[in-house]
Design an enzyme around this catalytic site. Sequence first.
Site, short mmCIF file in Angstrom:
data_model
loop_
_atom_site.label_atom_id
_atom_site.label_comp_id
_atom_site.label_asym_id
_atom_site.label_seq_id
_atom_site.Cartn_x
_atom_site.Cartn_y
_atom_site.Cartn_z
CB CYS A 44 -0.96 -0.01 1.19
SG CYS A 44 -0.15 -0.08 2.80
CG HIS A 79 -4.35 0.77 4.07
ND1 HIS A 79 -3.81 -0.07 3.11
CD2 HIS A 79 -5.27 1.55 3.41
CE1 HIS A 79 -4.37 0.18 1.95
NE2 HIS A 79 -5.25 1.16 2.10
CG ASP A 137 -6.93 2.87 -0.30
OD1 ASP A 137 -5.77 2.72 -0.73
OD2 ASP A 137 -7.38 2.21 0.66
#
Length: 679
Positions: A428, A472, A488
């Site tokens: 991520c 994250h 995201d």
Amino acid sequence: MKLPTLIISFLKTAQPAARPMSRDKADTLLLLVACALVLAPHAGNTPLWVGLACGGLLLWRGWITFRGNRLPPRWLLLPVAMLAMAGVYATFKTLLGQEAGVAMLVLLLALKLLEMHARRDLFVVIFLGFFLMLASFFHSQSIGAALMMMFAIIVMLTAQLSFQYTGAVPPLLQRLKLSLLMVALAIPLMLVMFFLFPRIQGPLWGLPGDANTARSGLSETMAPGNIAQLALSGDVAFRVKFIDPAPPQARLYWRGVVLGNYDGRTWTHQPALRTNAPSQFIPRGQAIRHQVTLEPHGKRWLFALELPQAPPGAGVINSAIRSDRHLSADQPIHDRIRYEVASYTEFDLAADESRASQRNWLELPAGYNPETLAWAAKLRQTTTDHWQLANTVLKFFREEPFRYTLEPPQLGRHAMDDFLFGTRAGFCEHYASAFVILMRAAGIPARVITGYQGGEINPVDGFMTVRQSDAHAWAEIWLEKRGWLRIDPTAAVAPSRIERNLSRTLPQSGLAGVLNLNRGIAGSWLTSLRFNWDAVSNGWNQWVLNYSPGKQKSFLQSLGFKDINWHTLVLLLLATGSLVVALISLPLITNRQKKDPVQEIYAHFCHIMARHGLPRATHEGPRDYRNRIIGAQSALLPAKKIAAERFLACYESVQYGTVSGFSVTTVVAQLKSLLKQCR
């Protein structure tokens, strides 16, 4: 001779004759077992060499006990002890503080076992063992640690009792039962102390010199691979109890640190924004109230569902919302805390601010990632719509062969060039970093947000557990009249990461993969067992470890005590403690066996005779004892010998004959009169 015959013959000759172990040897081995139980929890929290040294010293003491050898002389132990203390100093650069102090005491306990020459040394070992049991809670205060220490207490008490007996020693099982009874009798008083002892605010176990000990959790920086390493940890980051209905999994973003400075590889927080007033925030929809139980992580930030409207109230810790809308405490979090916050998943953030106010979020270092900057400039020429440009980048992530992996290849100096146009494999932080750099290069204010995404609801207690594996990173971009918007990029590559937990997105390896723990066995006994254990652990944290002054006050108010101060609390503690001690002691006093006055006098007589050189043998009855005293050639005067003969004759007739016509008082008086003549 055949092989089986040879083996049997060897075993017969090698097997020693079965002899009962001497009492001193058995008691010493029991003490060694107790000390091993005390030292075991410290093995994983002290340097490796300390654990190995303690293990070697315990084995040395056990070998001496089995062999029946003498303990090592002090001239040998002193250099060993000095070398151990020098090792502690070389490791910690001090002999003070929590970590160094515990390591030193652990070594001293092991060394003291080799220097037990008197009864006083025994008590030093036992009491030092009890102190190290307490010190083990520096490292862990879990249920498992508490049960382990409870077992160690019982074994240590058994060892202490074993050394107290002067005559015949009861069997080991009976001594264990007695120790267990002692612990059981202490539990009511322990509960009174737990509920009523005045609580103090803040961690009981922390020392100022150890405030910077390392802890697992998010860092103030983010570089490729940081969060991927953290995602391998199953440790609990925090637990959440939703007061209002929980949002869907895809909206479970737990905002943490906002990163804005980039040096070509690493993202860091912008220090200038720590104390500025928070950006304008306009909530939409309904607030979601939730209670967060945050594990200690050694940093200042707090976590809440994105986006909190206001900081938690000043109860456990003071906090504030900074200009980038992250929650920050006024001190590092070194103790488990619990706070309640209300958040909105729909909002407008800084929508009315000017573009000039967002210039801090456009900076990029010179001389890095030329291909990425060139591609961003090309995209900028194709459209002037910032939202469309952002979607073009997301489409690029979605349609090109990008991979979501915990083990991405190494990147060079131009990390984002290598990632976007070379390896195309990352976690991520790779996607969030690349997206923010592209947005800034295209003239769109952007920043990286690190925190946690997702969580797992425990159906047993209703708490949501967010683990370090849920760490994250995502992005925010600022658009005029719309403000900051969450984007995201990971969702474009691995949408299942957002809709489900990470553990269900990446393939499992090892035992988890064989058992398929995360897929298709939601109703299995393994999952049920895990949920129940998590619920028990959470209950332990909530009601035992988090029994704060506020909880104590609420508990006493529920019992009808209003306006409790520490004076009243101390008086209540003393009164309740005295009552509990009385209730425990009353059955012990009433059920105590009454001593036979005749037996007491007889025991006194035997003691007097032993001082004259005529001790009674264990197997000897009063008649044989009398005959031996009469025939003994000792310094006992004739008058005393006659008195002793009459005493034993009277005792024999009372103990084994009949005393009809005489009261016990008369018999006792007669025996006392004869006893005086024997002195």
